[in-house]
Design a protein around this motif. Structure first.
Motif, mmCIF file in Angstrom:
data_model
loop_
_atom_site.group_PDB
_atom_site.id
_atom_site.type_symbol
_atom_site.label_atom_id
_atom_site.label_comp_id
_atom_site.label_asym_id
_atom_site.label_seq_id
_atom_site.Cartn_x
_atom_site.Cartn_y
_atom_site.Cartn_z
ATOM 1 N N ALA A 14 0.821 -1.216 0.000
ATOM 2 C CA ALA A 14 0.000 0.000 0.000
ATOM 3 C C ALA A 14 0.850 1.260 0.000
ATOM 4 C CB ALA A 14 -0.934 -0.007 1.212
ATOM 5 N N GLY A 15 2.132 1.117 -0.331
ATOM 6 C CA GLY A 15 3.059 2.229 -0.142
ATOM 7 C C GLY A 15 3.199 3.194 -1.286
ATOM 8 N N ILE A 16 2.649 2.881 -2.454
ATOM 9 C CA ILE A 16 2.782 3.783 -3.604
ATOM 10 C C ILE A 16 1.374 4.162 -4.066
ATOM 11 C CG2 ILE A 16 3.668 4.071 -5.954
ATOM 12 C CD1 ILE A 16 5.890 2.140 -5.282
ATOM 13 N N ARG A 17 1.045 5.400 -3.898
ATOM 14 C CA ARG A 17 -0.330 5.865 -4.050
ATOM 15 C C ARG A 17 -0.916 5.624 -5.436
ATOM 16 N NH1 ARG A 17 -2.923 9.222 -0.631
ATOM 17 N NH2 ARG A 17 -4.817 10.243 -1.382
ATOM 18 N N ASN A 18 -0.106 5.790 -6.480
ATOM 19 C CA ASN A 18 -0.640 5.723 -7.846
ATOM 20 C C ASN A 18 -0.392 4.378 -8.523
ATOM 21 O OD1 ASN A 18 2.088 5.922 -8.206
ATOM 22 N ND2 ASN A 18 2.022 7.580 -9.705
ATOM 23 N N MET A 19 -0.075 3.342 -7.731
ATOM 24 C CA MET A 19 0.116 2.000 -8.284
ATOM 25 C C MET A 19 -0.694 1.007 -7.478
ATOM 26 S SD MET A 19 4.208 1.805 -9.149
ATOM 27 C CE MET A 19 4.065 0.103 -9.693
ATOM 28 N N PRO A 20 -1.322 0.024 -8.122
ATOM 29 C CA PRO A 20 -2.125 -0.956 -7.390
ATOM 30 C C PRO A 20 -1.243 -1.904 -6.575
ATOM 31 C CG PRO A 20 -2.047 -1.517 -9.716
ATOM 32 C CD PRO A 20 -1.397 -0.175 -9.578
ATOM 33 N N PRO A 21 -1.766 -2.385 -5.443
ATOM 34 C CA PRO A 21 -0.972 -3.233 -4.551
ATOM 35 C C PRO A 21 -0.390 -4.465 -5.227
ATOM 36 C CG PRO A 21 -2.935 -2.476 -3.424
ATOM 37 C CD PRO A 21 -3.069 -2.036 -4.851
ATOM 38 N N GLU A 22 -1.119 -5.078 -6.161
ATOM 39 C CA GLU A 22 -0.615 -6.297 -6.793
ATOM 40 C C GLU A 22 0.628 -6.035 -7.647
ATOM 41 O OE1 GLU A 22 -4.181 -4.872 -9.307
ATOM 42 O OE2 GLU A 22 -3.638 -5.027 -7.183
ATOM 43 N N GLN A 23 0.825 -4.793 -8.087
ATOM 44 C CA GLN A 23 2.053 -4.434 -8.799
ATOM 45 C C GLN A 23 3.151 -3.998 -7.829
ATOM 46 O OE1 GLN A 23 1.477 -1.556 -11.934
ATOM 47 N NE2 GLN A 23 -0.309 -2.613 -12.774
ATOM 48 N N VAL A 24 2.732 -3.326 -6.765
ATOM 49 C CA VAL A 24 3.710 -2.758 -5.834
ATOM 50 C C VAL A 24 4.422 -3.845 -5.030
ATOM 51 C CG1 VAL A 24 3.970 -1.309 -3.782
ATOM 52 C CG2 VAL A 24 2.535 -0.544 -5.689
ATOM 53 N N ALA A 25 3.697 -4.864 -4.571
ATOM 54 C CA ALA A 25 4.286 -5.862 -3.677
ATOM 55 C C ALA A 25 5.525 -6.543 -4.277
ATOM 56 C CB ALA A 25 3.238 -6.893 -3.271
ATOM 57 N N PRO A 26 5.457 -7.109 -5.491
ATOM 58 C CA PRO A 26 6.666 -7.745 -6.028
ATOM 59 C C PRO A 26 7.772 -6.747 -6.347
ATOM 60 C CG PRO A 26 4.889 -7.761 -7.662
ATOM 61 C CD PRO A 26 4.289 -7.328 -6.371
ATOM 62 N N LEU A 27 7.383 -5.549 -6.736
ATOM 63 C CA LEU A 27 8.377 -4.521 -7.039
ATOM 64 C C LEU A 27 9.180 -4.155 -5.785
ATOM 65 C CD1 LEU A 27 7.707 -1.312 -9.081
ATOM 66 C CD2 LEU A 27 8.753 -1.139 -6.845
ATOM 67 N N ARG A 28 8.456 -3.969 -4.676
ATOM 68 C CA ARG A 28 9.142 -3.583 -3.445
ATOM 69 C C ARG A 28 9.966 -4.736 -2.873
ATOM 70 N NH1 ARG A 28 6.317 0.123 0.740
ATOM 71 N NH2 ARG A 28 8.523 0.672 0.987
ATOM 72 N N ALA A 29 9.509 -5.953 -3.080
ATOM 73 C CA ALA A 29 10.297 -7.103 -2.646
ATOM 74 C C ALA A 29 11.629 -7.153 -3.390
ATOM 75 C CB ALA A 29 9.519 -8.393 -2.856
ATOM 76 N N GLU A 30 11.588 -6.897 -4.690
ATOM 77 C CA GLU A 30 12.810 -6.912 -5.482
ATOM 78 C C GLU A 30 13.741 -5.776 -5.071
ATOM 79 O OE1 GLU A 30 15.787 -7.969 -7.794
ATOM 80 O OE2 GLU A 30 14.001 -9.170 -7.372
ATOM 81 N N GLU A 31 13.184 -4.596 -4.799
ATOM 82 C CA GLU A 31 14.027 -3.496 -4.336
ATOM 83 C C GLU A 31 14.667 -3.835 -2.990
ATOM 84 O OE1 GLU A 31 12.194 0.408 -6.595
ATOM 85 O OE2 GLU A 31 11.528 0.047 -4.527
ATOM 86 N N GLN A 32 13.918 -4.523 -2.120
ATOM 87 C CA GLN A 32 14.484 -4.907 -0.829
ATOM 88 C C GLN A 32 15.596 -5.938 -0.984
ATOM 89 O OE1 GLN A 32 13.628 -3.639 2.504
ATOM 90 N NE2 GLN A 32 15.686 -4.533 2.548
ATOM 91 N N ARG A 33 15.425 -6.859 -1.916
ATOM 92 C CA ARG A 33 16.498 -7.846 -2.155
ATOM 93 C C ARG A 33 17.770 -7.149 -2.618
ATOM 94 N NH1 ARG A 33 12.110 -10.474 -4.733
ATOM 95 N NH2 ARG A 33 11.205 -12.068 -3.365
ATOM 96 N N ARG A 34 17.641 -6.155 -3.484
ATOM 97 C CA ARG A 34 18.818 -5.415 -3.932
ATOM 98 C C ARG A 34 19.462 -4.672 -2.764
ATOM 99 N NH1 ARG A 34 15.725 -4.425 -8.792
ATOM 100 N NH2 ARG A 34 15.074 -2.365 -8.062
ATOM 101 N N ALA A 35 18.628 -4.077 -1.908
ATOM 102 C CA ALA A 35 19.157 -3.378 -0.738
ATOM 103 C C ALA A 35 19.901 -4.347 0.176
ATOM 104 C CB ALA A 35 18.017 -2.701 0.019
ATOM 105 N N CYS A 36 19.342 -5.540 0.372
ATOM 106 C CA CYS A 36 19.991 -6.550 1.212
ATOM 107 C C CYS A 36 21.333 -6.979 0.633
ATOM 108 C CB CYS A 36 19.076 -7.758 1.376
ATOM 109 S SG CYS A 36 17.687 -7.499 2.490
#
Length: 238
Positions: free
Chosen positions: A53-75
């Motif tokens: 629910a973190g990106i206002r103009n994108m639906p949750p089903e798109q945001v969840a995998p995107l943010r997971a991938e960004e977190q993996r890169r951060a890790c």
């Protein structure tokens, strides 16, 4: 005279970081993680929501995998291989028995010496704290005790997960009692780990630049502890 002492983490071998969302560890915490992994300590991340629910103009089903991938890169930038993302609902996190059990399970599996959380105070330096951050912190405090109590969540013991005591709670962003000394390289990797959340940060028009924000946090922490760079933390013996 230094205002706060440096934190002696020499006896810590495993650190579990429990936060509500992708990116929560990257506000200074990941710079300390870079130090710990460089020293050979095992560090695991447990994210309680997918941040959908973190990106206002994108639906949750798109945001969840995107943010997971960004977190993996951060890790990857700070040397963390053990990343687990749970599926509690972003924005509606509550410190329920179910959430406490999920955190206690990870504590018993990973067997950390220390657990890291972000501040769960209502009022924080940047305003009013997000409800998920507050509930994640409270649930983790309770789960640390749950994990050490063989008579709570006994089905975990039935699965072979024996009670485990995490000795210390480390809180990032609260009134500090100690500071984790960092090198310039640790700070740089902390910056890059926050920058890894590119799409998320681009959606926040007023977000400070990571290469201003993280050096600011760690320089201020260093001034409190009498070193160049440090992460200010609250240390609580459990």
């Amino acid at each position: 005279m230094n205002e706060i002492p440096l934190f002696d983490d020499s006896d810590i071998n495993r650190v579990l970081c429990v936060v509500a969302h992708p990116d929560d560890m990257e506000y200074g915490g990941s710079a300390a993680v870079a130090k710990w992994t460089d020293e050979g300590k095992e560090v695991a991340y447990l994210l309680l929501t997918r941040g959908e629910a973190g990106i206002r103009n994108m639906p949750p089903e798109q945001v969840a995998p995107l943010r997971a991938e960004e977190q993996r890169r951060a890790c990857n930038i700070v040397g963390v291989d053990d990343l687990e993302i749970l599926d509690f609902q972003d924005g509606l996190l509550e410190p329920t028995h179910e959430l406490r059990k999920a955190i206690a399970r990870k504590i018993r599996e990973f067997r950390p010496n220390a657990v890291v959380v972000t501040t769960f105070d209502l009022k924080v330096q940047w305003g009013l704290n997000h409800v998920d951050h507050r509930h994640a912190g409270v649930a983790t405090v309770d789960a640390i005790r749950d994990a050490d109590n063989p008579w709570v969540f006994t089905d975990l013991k039935d699965e072979g997960l024996e009670a485990w005591k995490a000795d210390r709670l480390l809180i990032n962003g609260a009134q500090p009692t100690h500071a984790v000394a960092l090198s310039a390289e640790h700070v740089n990797r902390g910056v890059r780990s926050l920058e890894a959340h590119r799409v998320y940060l681009n959606a926040l028009s007023d977000h400070p630049a990571p290469n201003d924000m993280i050096p600011g946090i760690t320089t201020s922490g260093g001034e409190l502890a009498g070193v160049d760079y440090a992460l200010p933390i609250t240390v609580i013996d459990m």
